[in-house]
Design an enzyme around this catalytic site. Structure first.
Site, PDB file in Angstrom:
ATOM      1  NE  ARG A  62      -2.285  -1.550   3.390  1.00  0.00           N
ATOM      2  CZ  ARG A  62      -2.072  -2.819   3.734  1.00  0.00           C
ATOM      3  NH1 ARG A  62      -2.543  -3.791   2.988  1.00  0.00           N
ATOM      4  NH2 ARG A  62      -1.391  -3.116   4.819  1.00  0.00           N
ATOM      5  CD  GLU A  99       3.493 -12.277  18.041  1.00  0.00           C
ATOM      6  OE1 GLU A  99       2.898 -11.698  17.124  1.00  0.00           O
ATOM      7  OE2 GLU A  99       2.952 -12.692  19.076  1.00  0.00           O
TER       8      GLU A  99
HETATM    9  P1  AMP Z   1       4.914  -3.104  11.318  1.00  0.00           P
HETATM   10  O1  AMP Z   1       6.158  -3.691  10.735  1.00  0.00           O
HETATM   11  O2  AMP Z   1       4.366  -3.862  12.474  1.00  0.00           O
HETATM   12  O3  AMP Z   1       5.056  -1.612  11.630  1.00  0.00           O
HETATM   13  O4  AMP Z   1       3.784  -3.257  10.237  1.00  0.00           O
HETATM   14  C1  AMP Z   1       3.944  -2.585   9.089  1.00  0.00           C
HETATM   15  C2  AMP Z   1       3.129  -3.056   7.941  1.00  0.00           C
HETATM   16  O5  AMP Z   1       2.032  -3.896   8.246  1.00  0.00           O
HETATM   17  C3  AMP Z   1       2.594  -1.807   7.336  1.00  0.00           C
HETATM   18  O6  AMP Z   1       3.165  -1.715   6.058  1.00  0.00           O
HETATM   19  C4  AMP Z   1       1.116  -1.957   7.295  1.00  0.00           C
HETATM   20  O7  AMP Z   1       0.697  -1.910   5.961  1.00  0.00           O
HETATM   21  C5  AMP Z   1       0.791  -3.305   7.880  1.00  0.00           C
HETATM   22  N1  AMP Z   1      -0.026  -3.222   9.103  1.00  0.00           N
HETATM   23  C6  AMP Z   1       0.354  -3.579  10.352  1.00  0.00           C
HETATM   24  N2  AMP Z   1      -0.625  -3.425  11.233  1.00  0.00           N
HETATM   25  C7  AMP Z   1      -1.667  -2.935  10.536  1.00  0.00           C
HETATM   26  C8  AMP Z   1      -3.012  -2.564  10.894  1.00  0.00           C
HETATM   27  N3  AMP Z   1      -3.493  -2.652  12.142  1.00  0.00           N
HETATM   28  N4  AMP Z   1      -3.806  -2.083   9.916  1.00  0.00           N
HETATM   29  C9  AMP Z   1      -3.354  -1.987   8.653  1.00  0.00           C
HETATM   30  N5  AMP Z   1      -2.120  -2.338   8.263  1.00  0.00           N
HETATM   31  C10 AMP Z   1      -1.289  -2.807   9.185  1.00  0.00           C
END
Ligand code: AMP
Length: 175
Positions: A62, A99
């Site tokens: 996205r 995780e």
């Molecule tokens: P993180 O590495 O945990 O910061 O997750 C990053 C990626 O996961 C981002 O590119 C988001 O597109 C997706 N993502 C993680 N959590 C969510 C959420 N609650 N809603 C939408 N997209 C999420």
């Protein structure tokens, strides 16, 4: 409602997607809403215009949508950071811990010229694992200036920002 509250109102919460306990922030209603999409890109454009940004980096998948729109608005180029095996040319790779298990991000070896000023953009800052790996990927392999790391949405309670050390972070919306 101010502009940011209006944008927040078009983000849709999807409980238990893609797995139980996650509230997924669905940006498709924002993408489908002409005013909201324009406001999003215009707001980011105002922030970065005139700063000499030549590349906007988008993170799969996205992030690509917003990075390319912002790059177009700024008269800059877009660079893609992708999951392993998707980019066709020679790549650099950075692994990171999840995780359960590990994942990795890749970038083309010719993504930047030395000294370029760049912005990294993704849709959601959650735990920060993906963005931390992306920053390492870029800093370990290129001599560029990351002017800012930007997100449409920051999930404040997950404290992902703490994983982004020594770089400015900006999020349009906080939840
Ligand atoms: P993180 O590495 O945990 O910061 O997750 C990053 C990626 O996961 C981002 O590119 C988001 O597109 C997706 N993502 C993680 N959590 C969510 C959420 N609650 N809603 C939408 N997209 C999420």
């Amino acid at each position: 409602m101010n502009d940011i509250e209006t944008l927040k109102s078009v983000i849709r919460d999807i409980p238990d997607f893609p797995k139980e306990g996650i509230i997924f922030k669905d940006i498709t209603p924002l993408l489908a809403n002409a005013d909201a999409l324009k406001k999003t890109i215009d707001t980011l454009k105002e922030r970065y215009a005139g700063k000499g940004i030549t590349k906007v980096v988008g993170i799969e998948a996205r992030g690509f949508i917003f990075a390319s729109a912002l790059a177009y608005a700024l008269g800059a180029g877009t660079v893609l950071v992708r999951k392993p095996g998707k980019l066709p040319y020679k790549t650099f790779k950075q692994s990171y811990t999840l995780e359960y298990g590990t994942d990795a991000v890749e970038i083309h070896q010719d993504a930047f010229e030395p000294g370029q000023k760049i912005v990294i953009l993704d849709d959601v800052l959650a735990t920060g694992g993906t963005i931390a790996a992306t920053i390492n990927l870029i800093q370990n392999n290129f001599d560029v200036e990351i002017v800012e790391v930007a997100f449409l949405i920051e999930l404040d309670f997950l404290k992902g920002r703490e994983k982004i050390k020594d770089l400015p972070v900006h999020s349009l919306m906080h939840f």
